[in-house]
Write an enzyme that holds these catalytic residues in place. Structure first.
Site: not given
Length: 359
Positions: A198, A294
């Site tokens: 990500h 993330d």
């Protein structure tokens, strides 16, 4: 079984409908009314994509006490930066026998949750667990409507402490047979594939995202051969930390085969052979959980653990620093640091004793 899903975003809405279609009594909770107002009375969720159909769930509410009143299983589907806040709020209403699962925990989410329950002197007999990733790729296409692109073949899950895993297994594998109970949250946390896929992909496509408002396929267009090589380096660093912690990790390429039956000679080929990624559009801006979740909740604890173990992680650190510069934040300061997790002064053996035995 009465199941409560906390969070009505892309994942929570889909999971609530998915579990209701399997015959469970599902309550969907969301903090704000905005996401649930259009179907709070009808309680109908429509699923599209790999799974299709409409289902009426037991309850839709923004009252947390009401949502948890009869819950036996609580599926927490919120960005990892909200885990601590949810743990604080949920701890007021805990009952004996409840199971709390973070979907997913990212890196050490279950440990953070466990510590907050402990700090708040929750003395109930409960299970706290985390999954390694989310059960499927899904997006909310309209209010009350979720598109499930692909259900993963299998998702590792573990409780903290690991001594609770046998009890977890007896319950969860009948409800979500795709969940596979593994040895410990070290395995789920350091096989965090979202940390690999990500943030770097979004950062390396930042110009394109900002100039097109994300009008391209995130995985299949955003991950070019050169981007994939960066992801492979991040993945190698992650795997090095995992091995030093005593687990044999899945590489990102191996995980694609495990979760999606996808093969390829390298990570680029494997990603582009995954039909489950078709149609997943990039975020419209950098103000997205791929960075805000993330980076601080996935990459920062991996980087911190690496430093504790004497492992260099230049690719991971570069993405953390670039993200901090681009977003005007200090993700190292804000993130899930080892100090915040209460393990900065513990030896590796002491950390393992905490995770495996709860002592």
């Amino acid at each position: 079984m009465n199941i409560t899903v906390i969070g009505a975003g892309n994942g929570g809405l889909a999971l609530a409908g998915f579990l209701a279609m399997r015959g469970f009594a599902v309550t969907l909770y969301n903090r704000s009314l905005k996401r649930i107002s259009s179907f709070i009375k009808s309680r109908v969720i429509k699923l599209e994509g790999e799974i299709t159909g409409s289902v009426k769930i037991k309850n839709v509410t923004n009252n947390l006490e009401e949502a948890l009143k009869d819950a036996e299983l609580v599926m927490i589907v919120v960005p990892a930066f909200a885990h601590a806040d949810i743990a604080e709020k949920v701890s007021k209403y805990v009952k004996d026998g409840q199971i709390f699962i973070l979907n997913p925990g990212r890196t050490f989410g279950a440990l953070e949750f466990y510590n907050i329950f402990k700090k708040n002197q929750v003395d109930k007999d409960v299970i706290i667990a985390e999954t390694q990733t989310f059960l499927f790729a899904s997006r909310t296409s309209n209010p009350g409507v979720s598109h499930i692109f692909r259900v993963k073949n299998a998702v590792p899950i573990s409780a903290i402490p690991s001594t609770k895993n046998e009890k977890l297994k007896k319950v969860i594998e009948d409800i979500v047979p795709e969940f596979q109970v593994v040895d410990s949250i070290i395995y789920t946390s350091f096989n965090n594939i979202g940390a690999v896929f990500h943030p770097a992909t979004l950062i390396l496509n930042s110009g394109r995202v900002e100039s097109t408002f994300g009008k391209f396929e995130f995985y299949l267009e955003g991950i070019t051969p050169s981007v994939a090589r960066v992801l492979e380096k991040i993945d190698a660093e992650r795997c090095s930390v995992a091995r030093t912690l005593g687990i044999e990790p899945m590489t990102a390429k191996d995980w694609l085969n495990y979760a999606y039956d996808v093969l390829g000679n390298n990570l680029y080929e494997a990603i582009h052979n995954n039909a489950g990624y078709q149609g997943i559009i990039a975020p419209p801006s950098l103000q997205n959980r791929y960075i805000f979740e993330d980076v601080p909740m996935s990459l920062v604890p991996i980087s911190e653990m690496a430093k504790k173990l004497g492992i260099n992680t230049p690719a991971i650190d570069s993405i953390i620093y670039l993200s901090s510069i681009m977003m005007g934040r200090d993700f190292y300061r804000e993130g899930r640091t080892l100090e915040r997790l209460g393990i900065s002064k513990l030896s590796l053996d002491e950390i393992k004793n905490l995770i495996y035995k709860g002592v």
